[in-house]
Enzyme design. Structure first.
Site, PDB file in Angstrom:
ATOM      1  N   GLY A  11      -7.809  45.656  -4.521  1.00  0.00           N
ATOM      2  CA  GLY A  11      -6.941  44.499  -4.735  1.00  0.00           C
ATOM      3  C   GLY A  11      -7.309  43.361  -3.808  1.00  0.00           C
ATOM      4  N   GLY A  13      -6.276  40.096  -4.015  1.00  0.00           N
ATOM      5  CA  GLY A  13      -5.420  38.951  -4.328  1.00  0.00           C
ATOM      6  C   GLY A  13      -5.261  38.077  -3.103  1.00  0.00           C
ATOM      7  N   MET A  15      -3.280  38.243  -0.601  1.00  0.00           N
ATOM      8  CA  MET A  15      -3.196  38.987   0.653  1.00  0.00           C
ATOM      9  C   MET A  15      -4.440  39.843   0.874  1.00  0.00           C
ATOM     10  SD  MET A  15      -0.432  38.337   2.375  1.00  0.00           S
ATOM     11  CE  MET A  15      -0.075  39.740   3.433  1.00  0.00           C
ATOM     12  N   SER A 125       3.160  41.486   7.169  1.00  0.00           N
ATOM     13  CA  SER A 125       3.747  40.146   7.184  1.00  0.00           C
ATOM     14  C   SER A 125       2.744  39.141   7.742  1.00  0.00           C
ATOM     15  CB  SER A 125       5.013  40.133   8.046  1.00  0.00           C
ATOM     16  OG  SER A 125       5.592  38.847   8.027  1.00  0.00           O
ATOM     17  N   GLY A 126       2.824  37.953   7.233  1.00  0.00           N
ATOM     18  CA  GLY A 126       1.934  36.910   7.757  1.00  0.00           C
ATOM     19  C   GLY A 126       1.481  35.946   6.685  1.00  0.00           C
ATOM     20  N   LYS A 175       9.777  46.594   6.918  1.00  0.00           N
ATOM     21  CA  LYS A 175       9.345  45.316   6.303  1.00  0.00           C
ATOM     22  C   LYS A 175      10.436  44.760   5.374  1.00  0.00           C
ATOM     23  CE  LYS A 175       6.511  41.980   5.088  1.00  0.00           C
ATOM     24  NZ  LYS A 175       6.863  41.494   3.807  1.00  0.00           N
ATOM     25  N   HIS A 178      12.974  43.197   7.515  1.00  0.00           N
ATOM     26  CA  HIS A 178      12.357  41.945   7.990  1.00  0.00           C
ATOM     27  C   HIS A 178      12.543  40.850   6.947  1.00  0.00           C
ATOM     28  CE1 HIS A 178       8.824  39.263   7.740  1.00  0.00           C
ATOM     29  NE2 HIS A 178       8.810  39.280   9.071  1.00  0.00           N
ATOM     30  N   ASN A 179      12.287  41.180   5.695  1.00  0.00           N
ATOM     31  CA  ASN A 179      12.413  40.163   4.642  1.00  0.00           C
ATOM     32  C   ASN A 179      13.866  39.793   4.375  1.00  0.00           C
ATOM     33  OD1 ASN A 179       9.642  40.463   4.499  1.00  0.00           O
ATOM     34  ND2 ASN A 179       9.629  40.078   2.301  1.00  0.00           N
ATOM     35  N   GLU A 182      14.540  37.385   6.898  1.00  0.00           N
ATOM     36  CA  GLU A 182      13.843  36.145   6.490  1.00  0.00           C
ATOM     37  C   GLU A 182      14.727  35.326   5.532  1.00  0.00           C
ATOM     38  OE1 GLU A 182       9.540  36.722   5.503  1.00  0.00           O
ATOM     39  OE2 GLU A 182      10.146  36.004   3.535  1.00  0.00           O
TER      40      GLU A 182
HETATM   41  O1  LIG Z   1       6.536  38.547   5.735  1.00  0.00           O
HETATM   42  C1  LIG Z   1       5.900  37.924   4.912  1.00  0.00           C
HETATM   43  O2  LIG Z   1       4.708  37.640   5.004  1.00  0.00           O
HETATM   44  C2  LIG Z   1       6.617  37.484   3.673  1.00  0.00           C
HETATM   45  O3  LIG Z   1       7.931  37.942   3.661  1.00  0.00           O
HETATM   46  C3  LIG Z   1       5.884  37.987   2.467  1.00  0.00           C
HETATM   47  O4  LIG Z   1       6.079  39.363   2.369  1.00  0.00           O
HETATM   48  C4  LIG Z   1       6.176  37.236   1.202  1.00  0.00           C
HETATM   49  O5  LIG Z   1       6.069  35.870   1.365  1.00  0.00           O
HETATM   50  C5  LIG Z   1       7.444  37.654   0.574  1.00  0.00           C
HETATM   51  O6  LIG Z   1       7.111  38.686  -0.302  1.00  0.00           O
HETATM   52  C6  LIG Z   1       8.197  36.613  -0.225  1.00  0.00           C
HETATM   53  O7  LIG Z   1       9.359  37.230  -0.601  1.00  0.00           O
HETATM   54  P1  LIG Z   1      10.327  36.671  -1.679  1.00  0.00           P
HETATM   55  O8  LIG Z   1       9.508  36.344  -2.904  1.00  0.00           O
HETATM   56  O9  LIG Z   1      11.290  37.785  -1.937  1.00  0.00           O
HETATM   57  O10 LIG Z   1      10.938  35.445  -1.089  1.00  0.00           O
END
Ligand SMILES: O=C(O)[C@H](O)[C@@H](O)[C@H](O)[C@H](O)COP(=O)(O)O
Length: 306
Positions: A11, A13, A15, A125-126, A175, A178-179, A182
């Site tokens: 993959g 993509g 990331m 994350s990043g 994670k 974490h989100n 976020e």
């Molecule tokens: O830590 C991170 O790098 C982000 O959180 C990453 O994982 C991504 O940008 C999310 O998947 C967006 O999430 P949503 O589409 O749910 O806002």
């Protein structure tokens, strides 16, 4: 590079490609497989090794193999694991580095264990900044898997930027939370700036300057606020951006967990609901609210199209 390792990446993509690049740049041997070969060729031009079928990919990795899957969560990951299992040997390790649900990790690990295969989950994350800044990486699974991955993790992550969070699923669980955080932080900034914008002071105010100011030692300084500075610098009133906010699943799973665990998480929950609301052009609920006020109190209704 002190401790180069061989790693297979499935993959390439947004990331996966940059993670593979960072590994190549860090001196590791990266074998890549991607559905569209153009991406694989691109990585090969930068020092990676291209493979054009899963069979070739597996045969060119030395056992015990380390395979990092970087695909959209859900079916694509399951399908690749299913295809891989028939070709792998005992002791091989599969890592899911996407934004998967921790419950899928537990199911997969149990299944793979019966075949003598190791499974680890990695929350990464990043985003698009990870290539230069490094990827904060949250790992779940057996300690043996984490140790095997350590050289790659040392390259992928910034210093002190990876952690063995616990048993299988723990990486994606951490994670996911974490989100959830976020979502809540983003919502707090969004509401604060919306209040500034609506206030009598908002008209002439440069929100980029306010974000910049708050990043100079204030309590609410953060990377998200630095990104807000950039967004306001690009479009001071964000007029080119539609007020529509997507989500990819982890916010929902965080709320599911709040319910399952019986833990109150109002900010994280409401920030998810606000995203749903941003998409509700019809606002049926608001029509009913207005209708009921009219029914019980005779309060005026604003007619459609007025
Ligand atoms: O830590 C991170 O790098 C982000 O959180 C990453 O994982 C991504 O940008 C999310 O998947 C967006 O999430 P949503 O589409 O749910 O806002």
């Amino acid at each position: 590079m002190e401790n180069p390792m061989q790693i297979g990446m499935i993959g390439l993509g947004r990331m996966g490609m940059n993670m593979a690049r960072r590994l190549v740049q860090g001196g590791h041997e990266v074998l890549a497989f991607n559905r569209s070969p153009a991406k694989t060729d691109q990585l090969a031009a930068e020092g990676g090794l291209a493979t054009y079928s899963l069979k070739e990919f597996v045969s060119r990795l030395e056992p015990p193999r380390t395979i990092w899957i970087m695909l959209p969560a859900g079916t694509p990951v399951d399908e690749h694991i299913k295809q891989l299992t028939g070709m792998l040997d005992r002791g091989d390790l599969i890592v899911d580095g996407g934004n998967s649900n921790f419950k899928d990790d537990i199911r997969r690990a149990e299944q793979l264990k019966t075949m003598g295969l190791l499974y680890a989950d990695a929350g990464v994350s990043g985003g698009i900044w990870g290539l230069t800044v490094g990827y904060c990486t949250m790992v779940g699974g057996p300690a043996e898997a984490y140790e095997r991955l350590r050289p790659a993790l040392d390259t992928l992550a910034p210093p002190e930027g990876h952690l063995h969070c616990g048993a299988v699923g723990a990486g994606h669980f951490v994670k996911m939370i974490h989100n959830g955080i976020e979502y809540g932080m983003m919502q707090a900034y969004a509401e604060g700036f919306a209040l500034l914008e609506a206030s009598p002071y908002g008209k002439g105010m440069d929100f980029g300057e306010v974000a910049h100011l708050w990043n100079q030692g204030s309590v609410v300084r953060s990377w998200l606020l630095e990104l807000a500075e950039t967004a306001f610098a690009q479009d001071g009133r964000l007029e080119g951006i539609a007020p529509y906010v997507e989500d990819s699943g982890e916010g929902r799973w965080t709320v599911d967990q709040a319910v399952e665990l019986g833990v109150s998480a109002p900010v994280l929950t409401l920030s998810l609901m606000e995203r749903f609301r941003s998409r509700d052009e019809g606002a049926f609920a608001d029509r009913l609210l207005a209708a009921l006020r009219n029914q019980f109190g005779g309060h005026a209704i604003k007619k459609s199209g007025e």
